[in-house]
Design an enzyme around this catalytic site. Sequence first.
Site, PDB file in Angstrom:
ATOM      1  N   SER A 200      30.278  52.143  21.857  1.00 38.35           N
ATOM      2  CA  SER A 200      31.034  51.648  23.007  1.00 38.35           C
ATOM      3  C   SER A 200      31.571  52.826  23.842  1.00 38.35           C
ATOM      4  CB  SER A 200      32.157  50.727  22.518  1.00 38.35           C
ATOM      5  OG  SER A 200      32.744  50.022  23.578  1.00 38.35           O
TER       6      SER A 200
ATOM      7  N   ASP B  88      25.385  50.959  21.393  1.00 38.02           N
ATOM      8  CA  ASP B  88      25.860  50.123  22.494  1.00 38.02           C
ATOM      9  C   ASP B  88      26.895  50.856  23.352  1.00 38.02           C
ATOM     10  OD1 ASP B  88      25.108  47.717  23.609  1.00 38.02           O
ATOM     11  OD2 ASP B  88      26.771  46.579  22.767  1.00 38.02           O
TER      12      ASP B  88
ATOM     13  N   HIS C  82      28.494  42.915  21.026  1.00 37.17           N
ATOM     14  CA  HIS C  82      28.909  44.305  21.137  1.00 37.17           C
ATOM     15  C   HIS C  82      29.666  44.831  19.921  1.00 37.17           C
ATOM     16  CE1 HIS C  82      30.128  47.962  23.200  1.00 37.17           C
ATOM     17  NE2 HIS C  82      31.407  47.685  23.001  1.00 37.17           N
TER      18      HIS C  82
END
Length: 317
Positions: free
Chosen positions: A141, A168, A244
Amino acid sequence: MVLSTESLATPTSTTCFDDGSYTVSKRSIRKSSSSDTPNPPLYIVYPNEKGTYPVILFLHGFSIPNISYTDMFEFIASHGYIIVAPGQTLIELLRGLCVFSAVGDVDSAAETANWIDENLQSVLPNDVSPDLENVALAGHSKGGKAAFALALGHANTSLKFKALIGLDPVAGRDNADRLEPKILNYIPKNFNISLPIALIGTGLGDDGCCGCFPPAAPWGCNHPFFFNECKPPTCYFVAKDFGHMDMLDDWLAKLAGMFVCKTGKGSYADMRRACGGIFVAFLKAYMFNEPVDLTAIIDSPNSVAPIKLDPVLWLKS
């Protein structure tokens, strides 16, 4: 872009998605007045058996505790890796909620990298040693974006990295509101990064949650846009049916799925195993020239991986 479809080998099975042969331990290290430890508390997971092991510096996502990746870390460490994951103090957490920037994250990552170079051995058992010639930089992230920024030279470190993995990664709220330092320029193969890169994206990361919360990995700032700017060699995998935060430990993945971001309907354990296995296969290929597992994933992703991967790409040149 050139997609290589030639196979180095076509094994009937791969071991990277199975538990490794090492038992593992974990410990948290906090800064004290007499310590050289970086200010963010460190979380370290390592094999117990005597040996010298490659190192992964892993940067957590926005406001995500570093210990909430424990199951994935333990899986990777069981294959013979030492993971060092900096955390954040309460002050840093509050600052992160108020200041829309990743500059401090990149600086903290560089500080931890320098600490690994100089001091990691001092907190490990005497017969467990870090292989500082084989160090990977990774992050999830916002931490994935910080990992790319560090690899691009937005902070200095004495530690040399052998590979880069983005789990991600997220560059900001949207393409007009990107986190500093801004690294996405929407130009193909624009990243000036000489490292081999692996990207693991999620198919549901750019979906909002319950119609109330914006996407955790919004379109324009998420994994396909990072992939577009990567130069070969780059591997790209998308966990099509997962969200996510579905690779986190169960308690936080479930909580996030209820209140923060869309979650998939598959097994969180399978998602963690898939991500961890890709880490292992990619690092074996690019640290130790052992590409059999990586080739198996590229050639037959949905025969060997525990989750659906689509697309799967390997750009070699």
